[in-house]
Write a protein that holds these residues in place. Structure first.
Motif, PDB file in Angstrom:
ATOM      1  N   GLY A 146      38.767  50.189  48.908  1.00 56.20           N
ATOM      2  CA  GLY A 146      39.325  48.871  49.126  1.00 56.20           C
ATOM      3  C   GLY A 146      39.875  48.674  50.517  1.00 56.20           C
ATOM      4  O   GLY A 146      40.073  49.636  51.268  1.00 56.20           O
ATOM      5  N   ASP A 147      40.109  47.410  50.868  1.00 58.80           N
ATOM      6  CA  ASP A 147      40.762  47.099  52.128  1.00 58.80           C
ATOM      7  C   ASP A 147      42.265  46.969  51.883  1.00 58.80           C
ATOM      8  O   ASP A 147      42.764  47.372  50.825  1.00 58.80           O
ATOM      9  N   GLU A 148      43.012  46.401  52.850  1.00 55.32           N
ATOM     10  CA  GLU A 148      44.464  46.362  52.724  1.00 55.32           C
ATOM     11  C   GLU A 148      44.935  45.549  51.518  1.00 55.32           C
ATOM     12  O   GLU A 148      46.002  45.813  50.956  1.00 55.32           O
ATOM     13  N   VAL A 171      40.010  53.673  52.267  1.00 54.26           N
ATOM     14  CA  VAL A 171      40.860  52.509  52.514  1.00 54.26           C
ATOM     15  C   VAL A 171      40.603  51.973  53.916  1.00 54.26           C
ATOM     16  O   VAL A 171      40.725  52.709  54.899  1.00 54.26           O
ATOM     17  N   GLU A 172      40.278  50.689  53.996  1.00 59.15           N
ATOM     18  CA  GLU A 172      40.072  50.031  55.294  1.00 59.15           C
ATOM     19  C   GLU A 172      41.307  49.202  55.628  1.00 59.15           C
ATOM     20  O   GLU A 172      41.790  48.427  54.792  1.00 59.15           O
ATOM     21  N   LEU A 193      40.230  54.059  57.252  1.00 56.66           N
ATOM     22  CA  LEU A 193      39.218  53.452  58.123  1.00 56.66           C
ATOM     23  C   LEU A 193      39.859  52.264  58.839  1.00 56.66           C
ATOM     24  O   LEU A 193      40.287  51.305  58.188  1.00 56.66           O
ATOM     25  N   GLU A 194      39.944  52.321  60.154  1.00 60.25           N
ATOM     26  CA  GLU A 194      40.683  51.324  60.931  1.00 60.25           C
ATOM     27  C   GLU A 194      39.733  50.378  61.650  1.00 60.25           C
ATOM     28  O   GLU A 194      38.863  50.813  62.406  1.00 60.25           O
ATOM     29  N   THR A 226      37.667  44.373  47.563  1.00 64.64           N
ATOM     30  CA  THR A 226      37.688  43.948  48.964  1.00 64.64           C
ATOM     31  C   THR A 226      37.144  42.527  49.013  1.00 64.64           C
ATOM     32  O   THR A 226      37.175  41.809  48.002  1.00 64.64           O
ATOM     33  N   GLU A 227      36.657  42.086  50.171  1.00 61.49           N
ATOM     34  CA  GLU A 227      36.059  40.760  50.278  1.00 61.49           C
ATOM     35  C   GLU A 227      34.908  40.649  49.274  1.00 61.49           C
ATOM     36  O   GLU A 227      34.178  41.605  49.044  1.00 61.49           O
TER      37      GLU A 227
END
Length: 266
Positions: A146-148, A171-172, A193-194, A226-227
């Motif tokens: 997932g992202d933030e 994690v992004e 992942l940044e 995520t999106e």
């Protein structure tokens, strides 16, 4: 192949008024708001990715929530509805009647803007959760992606995992300053992942990391948030390229690119 049984629980719908007790800035883009209310008595959130619907002040500063009628939730006539968004219950302390919600601060939308200025004593409304999807606890391995916006659910999930569980976590986040401590008793490997300026809807960091991830041994459950377009694409890739059974994947769009923020999630 083992049959792993998931479970769906339904909860009575109840609308509550919550008061801000304290605010904690976790990272540059994440604000934790801890609410308190006697109305949290009987609150149930059985799954780490449950969602409550939060109701924010309308243009008149009022909290207007629906009431349960014969045909479901009904709003009082002649009043401006409160903007509402779905968020993950990050932590519930029944002994203190406290509920913590983590908000992603992305600069727009009624939820993000409200959270950025939240202060003790302010009030909002809340409804739910309406139900909880309990993922089978007997998989050999779990992969959380997932992202933030997914961090509240991921953090809660890891915190509730027993020592016998194994998990890989992708994690992004916007940049390195948005890393969080995610304590767990389980055997966990976390890859951060940044994006470093890359728009979240155009990034492919999660997709690339998933393709690089070796197929875990044994039966594996994949959770993706995520999106919306990206979550759907990763679900399809797992099905077509790794032949993961449908019931071994849960993929949800926590937000939509170029939307009006109506699918904002925390």
């Amino acid at each position: 192949m083992t049959t792993h049984t998931h479970q769906m629980l339904r909860h009575p719908v109840k609308f509550r008024t919550l008061q801000v007790q304290r605010v904690e800035r976790l990272t540059p883009h994440m604000q934790r708001v801890v609410f308190v209310s006697d109305e949290l008595d009987g609150f149930v959130s059985a799954s780490p990715d449950d969602h409550v619907k939060l109701f924010f002040p309308n243009s008149a500063g009022e909290i207007v929530t629906p009431v349960m009628g014969d045909n479901g939730p009904e709003y009082p006539p002649g009043r401006e509805y409160s903007p509402m968004r779905d968020y993950t219950p990050r932590r519930h302390d029944a002994s203190r009647n406290e509920l913590a919600i983590d908000f992603v601060l992305h600069g727009d939308g009624p939820a993000s803007l409200w959270a950025a200025q939240a202060a003790p004593g302010q009030r909002i409304g809340a409804g739910g959760p309406r139900g909880s999807f309990l993922v089978a606890s007997d998989f050999d391995h779990y992969v959380l992606i997932g992202d933030e916006t997914a961090l509240p659910a991921i953090g809660r999930w890891l915190g509730e995992m027993p020592a016998t569980m194994r998990a890989d976590v992708l994690v992004e986040i916007p940049d390195a300053h948005d890393r969080q401590l995610l304590p767990s008793s389980a055997q966990v490997n976390i890859v951060w992942l940044e994006r470093n300026g890359e728009p979240a809807d155009r990034s492919e960091l999660l997709e690339q990391a998933l393709r690089r991830l070796p197929t875990p041994s044994g039966d594996t459950f994949y959770w993706i948030a995520t999106e919306s377009r990206r979550a759907r694409a990763m679900r399809i890739w797992l099905s077509e390229k790794r032949h993961v059974p449908k019931d071994w994947v849960k993929a949800k769009g926590y937000w939509k690119a170029a939307a009006d923020d109506a699918d904002d999630d925390g």
